[in-house]
Design an enzyme around this catalytic site. Structure first.
Site, PDB file in Angstrom:
ATOM      1  N   ARG A  32       2.081  -4.834  13.351  1.00  0.00           N
ATOM      2  CA  ARG A  32       1.370  -3.604  11.986  1.00  0.00           C
ATOM      3  C   ARG A  32       0.395  -2.783  13.629  1.00  0.00           C
ATOM      4  O   ARG A  32       0.342  -2.042  13.650  1.00  0.00           O
ATOM      5  CB  ARG A  32       0.735  -3.613  11.826  1.00  0.00           C
ATOM      6  CG  ARG A  32       1.875  -3.078   9.794  1.00  0.00           C
ATOM      7  CD  ARG A  32       0.984  -3.624   9.018  1.00  0.00           C
ATOM      8  NE  ARG A  32       1.024  -2.781   8.084  1.00  0.00           N
ATOM      9  CZ  ARG A  32       1.432  -3.032   6.227  1.00  0.00           C
ATOM     10  NH1 ARG A  32       2.211  -4.051   6.516  1.00  0.00           N
ATOM     11  NH2 ARG A  32       1.756  -2.469   5.431  1.00  0.00           N
ATOM     12  N   ARG A  63      -2.011  -2.643  -8.230  1.00  0.00           N
ATOM     13  CA  ARG A  63      -2.575  -3.403  -7.233  1.00  0.00           C
ATOM     14  C   ARG A  63      -3.685  -2.728  -6.780  1.00  0.00           C
ATOM     15  O   ARG A  63      -3.748  -1.205  -6.630  1.00  0.00           O
ATOM     16  CB  ARG A  63      -1.001  -3.177  -6.242  1.00  0.00           C
ATOM     17  CG  ARG A  63      -0.584  -4.367  -5.375  1.00  0.00           C
ATOM     18  CD  ARG A  63       0.243  -3.844  -4.135  1.00  0.00           C
ATOM     19  NE  ARG A  63       0.072  -3.274  -2.971  1.00  0.00           N
ATOM     20  CZ  ARG A  63       1.089  -3.598  -2.073  1.00  0.00           C
ATOM     21  NH1 ARG A  63       2.604  -3.932  -2.063  1.00  0.00           N
ATOM     22  NH2 ARG A  63       0.379  -3.092  -1.113  1.00  0.00           N
ATOM     23  N   ARG A  89      -5.109   3.792   4.329  1.00  0.00           N
ATOM     24  CA  ARG A  89      -3.499   3.003   4.612  1.00  0.00           C
ATOM     25  C   ARG A  89      -2.440   4.310   5.588  1.00  0.00           C
ATOM     26  O   ARG A  89      -2.309   2.642   6.423  1.00  0.00           O
ATOM     27  CB  ARG A  89      -3.119   2.358   3.308  1.00  0.00           C
ATOM     28  CG  ARG A  89      -3.300   1.614   3.015  1.00  0.00           C
ATOM     29  CD  ARG A  89      -3.592   1.090   1.735  1.00  0.00           C
ATOM     30  NE  ARG A  89      -1.266   0.547   1.581  1.00  0.00           N
ATOM     31  CZ  ARG A  89      -1.126   0.717   0.417  1.00  0.00           C
ATOM     32  NH1 ARG A  89      -1.086   0.825  -0.452  1.00  0.00           N
ATOM     33  NH2 ARG A  89       0.177   0.335   0.451  1.00  0.00           N
ATOM     34  N   LYS A 127       9.498  -1.311   2.920  1.00  0.00           N
ATOM     35  CA  LYS A 127       9.607  -2.424   3.386  1.00  0.00           C
ATOM     36  C   LYS A 127      10.261  -3.271   2.302  1.00  0.00           C
ATOM     37  O   LYS A 127      10.814  -4.454   2.658  1.00  0.00           O
ATOM     38  CB  LYS A 127       9.131  -2.883   4.742  1.00  0.00           C
ATOM     39  CG  LYS A 127       7.900  -1.823   5.184  1.00  0.00           C
ATOM     40  CD  LYS A 127       7.268  -1.832   6.466  1.00  0.00           C
ATOM     41  CE  LYS A 127       6.564  -1.779   5.890  1.00  0.00           C
ATOM     42  NZ  LYS A 127       5.801  -0.457   5.355  1.00  0.00           N
ATOM     43  N   ARG A 178       3.258   2.873  -8.544  1.00  0.00           N
ATOM     44  CA  ARG A 178       3.490   1.549  -8.349  1.00  0.00           C
ATOM     45  C   ARG A 178       2.112   1.325  -8.734  1.00  0.00           C
ATOM     46  O   ARG A 178       1.878   0.482  -9.146  1.00  0.00           O
ATOM     47  CB  ARG A 178       3.380   1.110  -6.669  1.00  0.00           C
ATOM     48  CG  ARG A 178       3.763  -0.055  -6.760  1.00  0.00           C
ATOM     49  CD  ARG A 178       3.870  -1.017  -5.917  1.00  0.00           C
ATOM     50  NE  ARG A 178       3.130  -0.789  -4.420  1.00  0.00           N
ATOM     51  CZ  ARG A 178       3.664  -1.502  -2.846  1.00  0.00           C
ATOM     52  NH1 ARG A 178       4.650  -1.995  -2.924  1.00  0.00           N
ATOM     53  NH2 ARG A 178       2.386  -0.744  -2.361  1.00  0.00           N
TER      54      ARG A 178
HETATM   55  P1  B4P Z   1       7.674  -1.077  -0.994  1.00  0.00           P
HETATM   56  O1  B4P Z   1       9.172  -1.481  -1.006  1.00  0.00           O
HETATM   57  O2  B4P Z   1       6.910  -1.939  -1.750  1.00  0.00           O
HETATM   58  O3  B4P Z   1       6.597  -0.328   0.281  1.00  0.00           O
HETATM   59  P2  B4P Z   1       6.178  -1.023   1.607  1.00  0.00           P
HETATM   60  O4  B4P Z   1       6.222  -0.131   2.826  1.00  0.00           O
HETATM   61  O5  B4P Z   1       6.580  -3.045   1.141  1.00  0.00           O
HETATM   62  O6  B4P Z   1       4.863  -1.158   1.426  1.00  0.00           O
HETATM   63  P3  B4P Z   1       3.002  -1.471   2.042  1.00  0.00           P
HETATM   64  O7  B4P Z   1       3.060  -1.391   3.151  1.00  0.00           O
HETATM   65  O8  B4P Z   1       2.552  -0.862   0.827  1.00  0.00           O
HETATM   66  O9  B4P Z   1       2.195  -3.227   1.993  1.00  0.00           O
HETATM   67  P4  B4P Z   1       2.412  -5.027   3.115  1.00  0.00           P
HETATM   68  O10 B4P Z   1       2.391  -5.332   1.103  1.00  0.00           O
HETATM   69  O11 B4P Z   1       3.474  -4.371   3.767  1.00  0.00           O
HETATM   70  O12 B4P Z   1       7.714   0.356  -1.729  1.00  0.00           O
HETATM   71  C1  B4P Z   1       6.380   1.018  -2.601  1.00  0.00           C
HETATM   72  C2  B4P Z   1       7.457   1.757  -3.520  1.00  0.00           C
HETATM   73  O13 B4P Z   1       7.636   2.643  -3.470  1.00  0.00           O
HETATM   74  C3  B4P Z   1       7.624   0.344  -4.680  1.00  0.00           C
HETATM   75  O14 B4P Z   1       6.926   0.589  -6.272  1.00  0.00           O
HETATM   76  C4  B4P Z   1       9.302   1.127  -4.854  1.00  0.00           C
HETATM   77  O15 B4P Z   1       9.914   0.323  -6.185  1.00  0.00           O
HETATM   78  C5  B4P Z   1       9.140   2.076  -4.313  1.00  0.00           C
HETATM   79  N1  B4P Z   1      10.478   2.966  -3.808  1.00  0.00           N
HETATM   80  C6  B4P Z   1      11.307   1.748  -2.956  1.00  0.00           C
HETATM   81  N2  B4P Z   1      11.997   2.295  -2.406  1.00  0.00           N
HETATM   82  C7  B4P Z   1      12.244   3.520  -3.025  1.00  0.00           C
HETATM   83  C8  B4P Z   1      13.743   4.744  -2.899  1.00  0.00           C
HETATM   84  N3  B4P Z   1      13.741   4.486  -1.702  1.00  0.00           N
HETATM   85  N4  B4P Z   1      12.741   5.929  -3.234  1.00  0.00           N
HETATM   86  C9  B4P Z   1      11.728   5.578  -4.351  1.00  0.00           C
HETATM   87  N5  B4P Z   1      10.619   4.618  -5.247  1.00  0.00           N
HETATM   88  C10 B4P Z   1      11.108   3.572  -3.560  1.00  0.00           C
HETATM   89  O16 B4P Z   1       0.761  -4.243   2.978  1.00  0.00           O
HETATM   90  C11 B4P Z   1      -0.398  -3.648   1.956  1.00  0.00           C
HETATM   91  C12 B4P Z   1      -1.706  -4.525   2.859  1.00  0.00           C
HETATM   92  O17 B4P Z   1      -1.511  -5.692   3.762  1.00  0.00           O
HETATM   93  C13 B4P Z   1      -1.607  -3.674   4.580  1.00  0.00           C
HETATM   94  O18 B4P Z   1      -2.014  -2.560   4.294  1.00  0.00           O
HETATM   95  C14 B4P Z   1      -2.833  -3.988   4.965  1.00  0.00           C
HETATM   96  O19 B4P Z   1      -4.090  -3.927   4.956  1.00  0.00           O
HETATM   97  C15 B4P Z   1      -2.451  -5.498   4.894  1.00  0.00           C
HETATM   98  N6  B4P Z   1      -1.702  -6.386   6.338  1.00  0.00           N
HETATM   99  C16 B4P Z   1       0.027  -6.245   5.978  1.00  0.00           C
HETATM  100  N7  B4P Z   1       0.589  -6.871   6.808  1.00  0.00           N
HETATM  101  C17 B4P Z   1      -0.010  -6.697   7.610  1.00  0.00           C
HETATM  102  C18 B4P Z   1      -0.377  -6.939   9.478  1.00  0.00           C
HETATM  103  N8  B4P Z   1       0.625  -7.051   9.959  1.00  0.00           N
HETATM  104  N9  B4P Z   1      -0.977  -6.683  10.002  1.00  0.00           N
HETATM  105  C19 B4P Z   1      -2.223  -6.385   9.512  1.00  0.00           C
HETATM  106  N10 B4P Z   1      -2.812  -6.111   8.112  1.00  0.00           N
HETATM  107  C20 B4P Z   1      -1.363  -6.000   7.658  1.00  0.00           C
END
Ligand code: B4P
Length: 193
Positions: free
Chosen positions: A89, A134, A145, A14, A128
Site C-alpha cells: 500500500r 466494521r 481512507r 479486493k 458494508r
Molecule cells: P471489499 O472486497 O471488502 O473491499 P476491499 O477493497 O478488500 O477493502 P478495504 O481496502 O477497505 O480493506 P482492507 O481490509 O484491505 O469490498 C467492499 C464492499 O463492496 C463489500 O461489502 C463487497 O460486498 C462490496 N463489493 C465488492 N465488489 C462489488 C461489486 N462488484 N459490486 C457491488 N458490491 C461489491 O484494509 C482495511 C484497513 O487495514 C486499511 O484502511 C488500513 O488501515 C489497514 N491496512 C491493511 N493493509 C495495510 C497495509 N498494507 N499497510 C498499511 N495499512 C494496512
C-alpha cells in the site's frame, strides 16, 4: 510460482475477488487487512497499536506490515503462488515485497488494479458498515481512507507499471462480471494456467 497483487482503493472489491481467485487458481491468500483485524480482535500488542491507525482511516506503519508479510511468505515454501490482497500500500512496501520475494527466488508476475468510481466506493463501504458493523466503514473514516489511498497508495500502481506488470480492471461491474475480466487477465499471463 505465480504471484499476484490485487490492488485498488478501499471498497474496490479486493477481498471479494480474492476469494474467487483463490478458488480458481489455488493461490495462498495474504490479506494484510484480515491479518490486522485478527490481531485487533485478539487484542494483541500489535493489534492494539494497529487499531489506532485503522479506526482513523490511516495506514498502519510500514515496518509493522512488512514484518507480518515476511513471516507469511516464509510459512508457505511449497505454495503454487501468493495473492497479495491490500499489500503493498506504499512504495516502501512494494520495494520490501520485491526484496522479500527475491530472497525466495521468485517475484511479482502481475498487479491487477480494480478501478471503481469514488461515489460507488463510498456507497459500498457505507452499505458494508451497516451490515458488518466494521468500525472503519463510516462516512468520516471512509473519506480519510480514500484520501490516504490517493496520497500514499496510488504510487504503487506506477511502481509496477514501470516493470510492465500493471493491468487495469473495470471494477464497477457485477462481482461475476469483474471476475470474468480478472480471469482473462490472469489466464493471459501464461505462468498462472
Ligand atoms: P471489499 O472486497 O471488502 O473491499 P476491499 O477493497 O478488500 O477493502 P478495504 O481496502 O477497505 O480493506 P482492507 O481490509 O484491505 O469490498 C467492499 C464492499 O463492496 C463489500 O461489502 C463487497 O460486498 C462490496 N463489493 C465488492 N465488489 C462489488 C461489486 N462488484 N459490486 C457491488 N458490491 C461489491 O484494509 C482495511 C484497513 O487495514 C486499511 O484502511 C488500513 O488501515 C489497514 N491496512 C491493511 N493493509 C495495510 C497495509 N498494507 N499497510 C498499511 N495499512 C494496512
Amino acid at each position: 510460482m505465480f504471484n499476484l497483487i490485487l490492488f485498488g482503493p478501499p471498497g474496490s472489491g479486493k477481498g471479494t475477488q480474492s476469494e474467487n481467485i483463490i478458488r480458481a487458481y489455488q493461490l495462498t491468500h495474504i490479506s494484510t487487512g484480515d491479518i490486522l483485524r485478527d490481531e485487533v480482535s485478539r487484542q494483541t500488542a500489535l493489534g492494539l497499536e494497529a487499531r489506532k491507525y485503522m479506526d482513523n482511516g490511516r495506514l498502519v506503519p510500514d515496518e509493522v506490515v512488512i514484518g507480518m508479510i515476511g513471516a507469511k511468505i516464509s510459512e508457505n515454501p511449497d505454495t503454487r503462488g501468493f495473492i497479495f490482497d491490500g499489500f503493498p500500500r506504499t512504495e516502501a512496501q512494494a520495494v520490501a515485497l520485491d526484496r522479500l520475494l527475491a530472497g525466495h527466488q521468485t517475484s511479482i508476475d502481475l498487479l491487477l488494479s480494480l478501478e471503481v468510481p469514488e461515489a460507488e466506493l463510498k456507497e459500498r463501504l457505507l452499505k458494508r458498515g451497516r451490515i458488518s458493523g466494521r468500525s472503519d466503514d463510516n462516512e468520516a473514516v471512509i473519506a480519510k481512507r480514500i484520501a490516504e489511498y490517493k496520497e500514499k497508495t496510488e504510487a504503487v500502481a506506477t511502481y509496477y507499471d514501470k516493470q510492465s506488470k500493471l493491468k487495469r480492471i473495470q471494477g464497477d461491474l457485477s462481482i461475476p462480471e469483474t471476475f470474468g475480466l480478472i480471469r482473462e487477465a490472469v489466464d493471459s499471463c501464461k505462468k498462472a494456467v
